[in-house]
Design a protein around this motif. Structure first.
Motif, PDB file in Angstrom:
ATOM      1  N   CYS A 168       0.845  -1.199   0.000  1.00  0.00           N
ATOM      2  CA  CYS A 168       0.000   0.000   0.000  1.00  0.00           C
ATOM      3  C   CYS A 168       0.881   1.251   0.000  1.00  0.00           C
ATOM      4  O   CYS A 168       1.778   1.385   0.828  1.00  0.00           O
ATOM      5  CB  CYS A 168      -0.900  -0.011   1.223  1.00  0.00           C
ATOM      6  N   GLY A 170      -0.189   4.166   0.598  1.00  0.00           N
ATOM      7  CA  GLY A 170      -0.670   5.086   1.631  1.00  0.00           C
ATOM      8  C   GLY A 170       0.058   4.945   2.951  1.00  0.00           C
ATOM      9  O   GLY A 170       0.150   5.894   3.715  1.00  0.00           O
ATOM     10  N   CYS A 171       0.590   3.749   3.224  1.00  0.00           N
ATOM     11  CA  CYS A 171       1.195   3.515   4.540  1.00  0.00           C
ATOM     12  C   CYS A 171       2.520   2.767   4.411  1.00  0.00           C
ATOM     13  O   CYS A 171       3.069   2.337   5.408  1.00  0.00           O
ATOM     14  CB  CYS A 171       0.235   2.720   5.411  1.00  0.00           C
ATOM     15  N   CYS A 182      -4.669   2.624   8.203  1.00  0.00           N
ATOM     16  CA  CYS A 182      -4.601   3.259   6.894  1.00  0.00           C
ATOM     17  C   CYS A 182      -5.946   3.085   6.188  1.00  0.00           C
ATOM     18  O   CYS A 182      -6.492   1.979   6.127  1.00  0.00           O
ATOM     19  CB  CYS A 182      -3.482   2.608   6.092  1.00  0.00           C
ATOM     20  N   CYS A 185      -5.851   0.880   2.686  1.00  0.00           N
ATOM     21  CA  CYS A 185      -5.770  -0.584   2.690  1.00  0.00           C
ATOM     22  C   CYS A 185      -6.526  -1.196   3.860  1.00  0.00           C
ATOM     23  O   CYS A 185      -6.553  -2.424   4.000  1.00  0.00           O
ATOM     24  CB  CYS A 185      -4.305  -1.019   2.739  1.00  0.00           C
TER      25      CYS A 185
HETATM   26 ZN   LIG Z   1      -2.167   1.312   3.680  1.00  0.00          ZN
END
Ligand SMILES: [Zn+2]
Length: 338
Positions: A168, A170-171, A182, A185
């Motif tokens: 992911c 995002g994280c 997050c 995900c």
């Molecule tokens: Zn994530």
């Protein structure tokens, strides 16, 4: 809602820089302080204090040298004083109750970061830091590839869509951001991803063979190498051919008179049509062997193609044929089977 109480860390104060300090000023302040407080350079009685200071300096630098982390930290505002009891709140997915947690003063976790840091940048926040990154190899993944007998025999390149998981973005795979799970995900650290692969199929792969695609498995974490993708070969049913190890088998349908008198017929093989001599008096179930027209053998050479004779009784015959069959029937009367 979850409230996490911890001690506010004034990273600007720790580094002794202004809130508007440039990246360069932060870097030089960090270098100066890291040299000053390096535990190895301290007398024994000052070591403990130095270790603590060194961790705080590193943590402050970790946040302020990273534009994303610094922006997030700055959003907390300037009203906080170093050492204040700080409450961080976040909504945990699916949690309806209110929880309060309290973390002790300057309690550095296994990653060498304070609770404050971990609550702000994720409970696994230390995993995202440069100092504590450990490469983790991606997972090996097993999947299937379906091939026709011809594709398996010839080999070659075949495009295929493979669904897998990507780390992911995002994280960075930690599953947490900003003290919460997050959102991209849902806390798993991975997101589904489809990709198209050009798969090189070795000529002569058989049912159950595994094709290894190096580096096409799960992604590695923190610079770790990716895992491998294994494709298990499944051979699809074929209208003409059956595969039995390296031996190809097919049926040959003959009219009764072809089987009795023998004939030259055309038979399809993996190499294309070939002419086969049917010996006179061929019985149903007899197998004719076409040498080395099968799949490649492991030790070199090729398996055979077995042609199984079937007698095809015609459903409709002409009057002339009928007459001849009657004649045959008369001639054969009283003859016993050899
Ligand atoms: Zn994530």
């Amino acid at each position: 809602m979850i409230y996490l109480k911890t001690t506010f860390q004034d990273y600007y104060k720790i580094l002794g820089v202004d809130r508007n300090a440039t990246a360069k000023e932060i870097k030089s302040a960090y270098r100066r302080l890291a040299r000053k407080w390096h535990p190895d350079l301290q007398p024994a009685d000052k070591k403990k204090e130095a270790e603590e200071m060194f961790k705080r300096i590193n943590e402050a630098h970790e946040v302020l040298s990273d534009p994303e982390k610094r922006a997030k930290y700055d959003r907390l505002g300037s009203r906080w004083q170093d050492g204040d009891e700080f409450t961080y709140q976040y909504q945990e997915p699916g949690a309806g109750q209110t929880h309060y947690y309290y973390s002790g003063d300057f309690d550095f976790g296994a990653g060498g970061f304070s609770d404050f840091f971990e609550q702000l940048f994720g409970r696994g926040g230390f995993r995202q830091s440069r100092t504590a990154r450990r490469p983790v190899r991606g997972q090996d993944i097993e999947s299937e590839i379906e091939l026709t007998i011809e594709e398996a025999y010839r080999g070659g390149i075949r495009s295929m869509r493979v669904s897998g998981e990507a780390i992911c973005a995002g994280c960075a795979g930690s599953g947490v951001t900003g003290g919460g799970f997050c959102s991209r995900c849902g806390g798993t650290g991975t997101v589904p991803r489809e990709k198209t692969l050009e798969v090189k199929i070795p000529a002569g792969v058989q049912e159950g063979s595994r094709i290894r695609l190096k580096g096409q498995g799960g992604e590695g974490l923190n610079g770790g190498s990716p895992g491998d993708l294994y494709l298990k070969v499944r051979i699809l049913p074929h209208p003409l051919f059956r595969l039995n190890g390296a031996t190809v088998e097919s049926d040959l349908f003959l009219r009764p008179e072809q089987a009795v008198l023998g004939d030259k017929v055309t038979v399809n093989t993996l190499d294309g049509p070939v002419t086969v001599t049917v010996p006179p008096g061929s019985r149903a179930g007899t197998k004719l062997r076409l040498r080395e027209k099968g799949f490649p053998l492991k030790g070199g050479g090729r398996g055979h193609h077995l042609v199984r004779i079937q007698i095809d009784i015609p459903a409709h015959i002409s009057e002339a044929e009928k007459e001849l069959y009657h004649k045959l029937s008369e001639l054969g009367k009283g003859r016993s089977r050899a």
